[in-house]
Structures are given as C-alpha cells and as structure tokens.
Write a protein that holds these residues in place. Structure first.
Motif, short mmCIF file in Angstrom:
data_model
loop_
_atom_site.label_atom_id
_atom_site.label_comp_id
_atom_site.label_asym_id
_atom_site.label_seq_id
_atom_site.Cartn_x
_atom_site.Cartn_y
_atom_site.Cartn_z
N ARG A 1 0.83 -1.20 0.00
CA ARG A 1 0.00 0.00 0.00
C ARG A 1 0.87 1.26 0.00
NH1 ARG A 1 -1.88 3.94 3.10
NH2 ARG A 1 -0.57 3.31 4.85
N ARG A 2 1.87 1.27 0.87
CA ARG A 2 2.74 2.44 0.96
C ARG A 2 3.56 2.60 -0.32
NH1 ARG A 2 2.59 5.39 4.95
NH2 ARG A 2 4.46 6.49 4.22
N HIS A 3 3.95 1.46 -0.93
CA HIS A 3 4.74 1.56 -2.16
C HIS A 3 3.91 2.16 -3.29
CE1 HIS A 3 7.78 0.68 -5.11
NE2 HIS A 3 6.89 0.04 -5.85
N ALA A 4 2.62 1.83 -3.32
CA ALA A 4 1.76 2.40 -4.36
C ALA A 4 1.71 3.92 -4.26
CB ALA A 4 0.35 1.81 -4.24
N LEU A 5 1.83 4.43 -3.04
CA LEU A 5 1.87 5.89 -2.85
C LEU A 5 3.26 6.45 -3.11
CD1 LEU A 5 -0.17 6.10 0.50
CD2 LEU A 5 -1.02 6.57 -1.82
N LEU A 6 4.28 5.66 -2.73
CA LEU A 6 5.65 6.17 -2.78
C LEU A 6 6.23 6.16 -4.19
CD1 LEU A 6 8.10 7.11 -1.10
CD2 LEU A 6 8.75 4.71 -0.87
N GLU A 7 5.90 5.15 -4.98
CA GLU A 7 6.54 4.98 -6.29
C GLU A 7 6.40 6.22 -7.18
OE1 GLU A 7 6.97 1.55 -9.70
OE2 GLU A 7 5.01 1.86 -8.76
N PRO A 8 5.18 6.78 -7.37
CA PRO A 8 5.07 7.97 -8.23
C PRO A 8 5.83 9.16 -7.68
CG PRO A 8 2.98 7.50 -7.14
CD PRO A 8 3.86 6.33 -6.90
N VAL A 9 5.89 9.27 -6.36
CA VAL A 9 6.63 10.37 -5.74
C VAL A 9 8.13 10.22 -6.02
CG1 VAL A 9 7.30 11.42 -3.54
CG2 VAL A 9 4.91 10.79 -3.96
N ALA A 10 8.63 8.98 -5.87
CA ALA A 10 10.05 8.72 -6.14
C ALA A 10 10.39 8.99 -7.60
CB ALA A 10 10.38 7.28 -5.76
N ARG B 1 10.80 21.51 -6.40
CA ARG B 1 10.27 21.85 -5.07
C ARG B 1 8.96 21.11 -4.80
NH1 ARG B 1 12.60 26.96 -6.37
NH2 ARG B 1 10.69 27.70 -7.37
N LEU B 2 8.12 20.98 -5.81
CA LEU B 2 6.86 20.25 -5.63
C LEU B 2 7.12 18.75 -5.38
CD1 LEU B 2 4.65 21.92 -8.40
CD2 LEU B 2 4.39 22.12 -5.90
N ALA B 3 8.09 18.18 -6.09
CA ALA B 3 8.44 16.77 -5.89
C ALA B 3 8.97 16.56 -4.47
CB ALA B 3 9.47 16.32 -6.92
N TYR B 4 9.83 17.47 -4.01
CA TYR B 4 10.38 17.40 -2.66
C TYR B 4 9.27 17.53 -1.62
CZ TYR B 4 12.46 19.43 1.56
OH TYR B 4 12.77 19.73 2.86
N ALA B 5 8.35 18.46 -1.82
CA ALA B 5 7.25 18.67 -0.87
C ALA B 5 6.38 17.42 -0.76
CB ALA B 5 6.41 19.87 -1.28
N ALA B 6 6.10 16.77 -1.91
CA ALA B 6 5.30 15.56 -1.89
C ALA B 6 6.00 14.44 -1.14
CB ALA B 6 4.98 15.12 -3.31
N ALA B 7 7.32 14.33 -1.34
CA ALA B 7 8.09 13.29 -0.65
C ALA B 7 8.13 13.57 0.85
CB ALA B 7 9.50 13.24 -1.22
N ALA B 8 8.32 14.84 1.21
CA ALA B 8 8.37 15.20 2.63
C ALA B 8 7.06 14.90 3.33
CB ALA B 8 8.73 16.68 2.78
#
Length: 268
Positions: free
Chosen positions: A178-187, A255-262
């Motif tokens: 579940r977490r990977h499904a959220l994390l993959e597009p952010v990464a 900056r948007l990619a970093y904010a999403a990851a944070a």
C-alpha cells in the motif's frame, strides 16, 4: 512425613533440553563420497549401486556390500556415514509421513482408516500420532525459538503461533505494498526533476540510490529500501534548507516533488 504432591508438567511448556537432530544434509554428496570409496576398493558390484539421489536404495546397497571395503579407515568412514544417513532418513520420514496424512485427510480418509496405516489401534491414537508428526515439520522449519514438546497441546499451540506469524507477515506485506503504491510515483518525480535537487553531495547520493532501485522494486524488502532512500533524501534536503536559509529545489517542479516526498515520509 507427608509426601509433597508431585508437580505436573505443563504439556505445552517447552522442553528444557533441545532434542539433538541431524537436520538438513547433502545426502547425495555423502552417498557420492561413499560410492568413491567402493570404486577405489574395486567393488565388483558397484555398477548395481543405485544413483546418489536414491538414498534408501543406496544405503541398502552399502549395507549389503560393506565387506567390499578392505581398508579399515574406509570401513569406519562408511559405517559412520551410514549411521548418520539412516538417522537423517528417519527424521525426513516423519515429515513426509505427516504430508501423506494431510493428503489422506483432504481425501476424506477417516481416522479409523488411518489407524492401521499409522500402526496404532484406535482413531484417537491415529489423531495424536499425526499431531506428533506435525511437530517434526515445525521443528524442521526452525520457526520455534524453544524446543517443542511432542504433545498434542504443544503442537497445536505452536501451530497457532505459526498462523499468527503468517498473518502478521501478510499484514506487513499488504501495508508495504500500500505504501509503495503511494511512494513509487513520488520517487519517480524526484528522479525526473533531480536536476533541480542535486547538490553534488549527500542529496545526489540518495537520488542515485532511488534511481537505481526504482526499476527493480518488486518485493517488500525493496519497498522498504526505496522508502529508506526517499526518507534519507528528504532529511538531507531539509538540512540544506536550514543551512542555506532558502528552498532546497532550484525549480518549481523539483520543489513540488520534494514537498510531496516530505509529506509522504512524515506520515510513515
């Protein structure tokens, strides 16, 4: 003087002394080495010896042709190896007989029918013997930290623990997915816009790690690695922001990619 009452053992309590077991061995390699001893001794029947993988037949051959070994050291080596392999075969027999019993039960064979096959007289005895056989499989799997007492109560208790561990692993795997499904597009966004995040230092290192693991991220362990790398990148970018007193990204997309990851790692 009145004798103190005898303290009864808890049938589920582990044994104080672990049973000694042969465990897993490369039986084919051992048989191959014993075959070599017979070939060196010019055993006239060696061509009749079963293949190395046919453990039971090979042991019967070695027993019947033990006198072909004329060297005393070779006889000692062969005899000791045969003792070990018969014990190994005994341990494996419990495991495979347990599987046969399970197959029989799935095929609607009653305990009364299994009793003579298990060399016991009553259905209840067949059931209890089957439970003891199940203890062999639990011990062979090495899942229990303590030696397992071969009582029905201990076996059932150990199996309940095994089921609980399996359920916990399934939950952990589902959560990781579940977490990977959220994390993959952010990464992926971090990698796509890394030119606005690279600092030729720690952030670059973690971006390299993220980029390397992303195409091969398929298992829970890899999911955890990716999450670790993203969290480490966020930590370094935050440090950069504090030290430089300015946003870490040099482009709006970065900056948007970093904010999403944070935001994502903050919820982990």
């Amino acid at each position: 003087m009145a004798r103190s009452p005898r303290k009864l053992n808890d049938p589920k309590k582990p044994l104080h002394r672990a049973p000694v077991r042969i465990g897993r061995v490369d039986s084919a390699a051992i048989i191959g080495a014993l075959r070599q001893l017979h070939e060196t001794a010019e055993d006239g029947n060696i061509e009749r010896m079963p293949a190395d993988e046919e453990l039971y037949g090979a042991l019967l051959y070695l027993e019947a042709n033990a006198e072909a070994l004329r060297n005393e050291e070779a006889r000692r080596t062969s005899a000791l190896a045969r003792v070990q392999l018969w014990e190994y075969l005994r341990e494996r027999a419990d495991i495979h007989q347990r599987r046969a019993v399970e197959d029989a039960r799935r095929a609607a064979v009653e305990w009364a029918e299994l009793a003579p096959a298990l060399a016991v007289r009553a259905p209840s005895a067949a059931y209890n013997k089957a439970l003891r056989l199940r203890a062999s499989v639990i011990a062979d799997d090495g899942e229990e930290d303590e030696p397992l007492r071969r009582t029905p109560e201990a076996v059932l208790d150990a199996e309940r623990r095994a089921l609980a561990r399996a359920a916990a692993e399934r939950r952990a795997t589902a959560e990781a997915m579940r977490r990977h499904a959220l994390l993959e597009p952010v990464a992926k966004r971090l990698v796509e816009h890394r030119s606005g995040l690279d600092d030729d230092d720690e952030a670059t290192y973690w971006l390299d790690e993220i980029e390397a693991v992303l195409p091969h991220c398929h298992t829970p362990t890899q999911f955890v690695s990716l999450q670790t790398y993203v969290r480490a990148l966020v930590r370094e970018l935050r440090k950069t922001e504090r030290d430089a007193a300015c946003p870490a990204g040099t482009t709006e997309e970065a900056r948007l990619a970093y904010a999403a990851a944070a935001e994502l790692v903050a919820d982990a």
